[in-house]
Design a protein around this motif. Structure first.
Motif, mmCIF file in Angstrom:
data_model
loop_
_atom_site.group_PDB
_atom_site.id
_atom_site.type_symbol
_atom_site.label_atom_id
_atom_site.label_comp_id
_atom_site.label_asym_id
_atom_site.label_seq_id
_atom_site.Cartn_x
_atom_site.Cartn_y
_atom_site.Cartn_z
ATOM 1 N N ALA A 27 0.820 -1.213 0.000
ATOM 2 C CA ALA A 27 0.000 0.000 0.000
ATOM 3 C C ALA A 27 0.853 1.261 0.000
ATOM 4 O O ALA A 27 1.945 1.297 0.568
ATOM 5 C CB ALA A 27 -0.917 0.006 1.226
ATOM 6 N N ALA A 28 0.318 2.302 -0.616
ATOM 7 C CA ALA A 28 0.981 3.607 -0.611
ATOM 8 C C ALA A 28 0.634 4.394 0.655
ATOM 9 O O ALA A 28 1.435 5.187 1.144
ATOM 10 C CB ALA A 28 0.576 4.401 -1.853
ATOM 11 N N VAL A 29 -0.573 4.174 1.193
ATOM 12 C CA VAL A 29 -1.033 4.924 2.371
ATOM 13 C C VAL A 29 -0.418 4.308 3.625
ATOM 14 O O VAL A 29 -0.588 3.118 3.898
ATOM 15 C CB VAL A 29 -2.573 4.933 2.462
ATOM 16 N N ARG A 30 0.271 5.138 4.387
ATOM 17 C CA ARG A 30 0.869 4.702 5.646
ATOM 18 C C ARG A 30 -0.186 4.772 6.752
ATOM 19 O O ARG A 30 -1.056 5.644 6.732
ATOM 20 C CB ARG A 30 2.056 5.596 6.001
ATOM 21 N N LEU A 31 -0.116 3.868 7.705
ATOM 22 C CA LEU A 31 -1.095 3.809 8.798
ATOM 23 C C LEU A 31 -1.324 5.165 9.469
ATOM 24 O O LEU A 31 -2.477 5.537 9.691
ATOM 25 C CB LEU A 31 -0.681 2.752 9.828
ATOM 26 N N PRO A 32 -0.286 5.944 9.779
ATOM 27 C CA PRO A 32 -0.551 7.232 10.443
ATOM 28 C C PRO A 32 -1.376 8.219 9.612
ATOM 29 O O PRO A 32 -2.002 9.112 10.167
ATOM 30 C CB PRO A 32 0.849 7.804 10.701
ATOM 31 N N GLU A 33 -1.384 8.055 8.284
ATOM 32 C CA GLU A 33 -2.157 8.951 7.418
ATOM 33 C C GLU A 33 -3.550 8.397 7.089
ATOM 34 O O GLU A 33 -4.388 9.115 6.527
ATOM 35 C CB GLU A 33 -1.410 9.216 6.109
#
Length: 149
Positions: free
Chosen positions: A80-86
């Motif tokens: 995934a490109a989306v990181r957990l914090p975002e």
């Protein structure tokens, strides 16, 4: 909020995730087939006494799971490109974890409304699926203010 396991390979990980679900009041969906003999006795051993308190739904396959559940699929994946914090989680999200050996097939990736990765130090491939479920669930319920009292 729900946790879904796509064709899990390791009974011990399923037991740990059932314990996680029981402790936080989050239902767990198991999308079969599993890579181990699925039995109540085996899950009780893996999940200790917590498995009896877990809200478990078993589904024969992906199509049966989708027919029985509603909510956005949030796929936890190293791709995934989306990181957990975002990532921004919704109260009715389904946190989907792939099998330990192969993850999920392309059609499941495509069905996800959001794909999220847990950032790690360079050179490390992945976390244990049960550890990943715990990290992602904690962030999701924190964002939604739904930690148990």
């Amino acid at each position: 909020m729900r946790i879904a396991l796509f064709q899990p390979d390791i009974a011990g990980n399923v037991g740990t995730i059932l314990r996680l679900g029981a402790c936080f009041g989050v239902p767990v969906d198991i999308i079969e087939p599993c890579g181990f003999p699925f039995s109540e006795r085996g899950l009780r051993r893996a999940g200790m006494d917590y498995a009896a308190s877990a809200d478990i739904a078993r589904h024969a396959d992906w199509d049966a799971f989708r027919a029985a559940t509603a909510g956005r699929i949030v796929l936890l994946t190293t791709k995934a490109a989306v990181r957990l914090p975002e990532a921004r989680f919704l109260p009715d999200d389904i946190l989907l974890m792939g099998s330990e050996s192969v993850g999920v097939p392309d059609h499941v990736h495509e069905a996800a409304g959001l794909a999220v990765r847990i950032p790690m130090r360079p050179g490390f491939r992945s976390l244990n699926v049960a550890v990943s479920a715990g990290i992602a669930l904690a962030e999701a319920i924190r964002q939604n203010g739904s930690f148990p009292e």
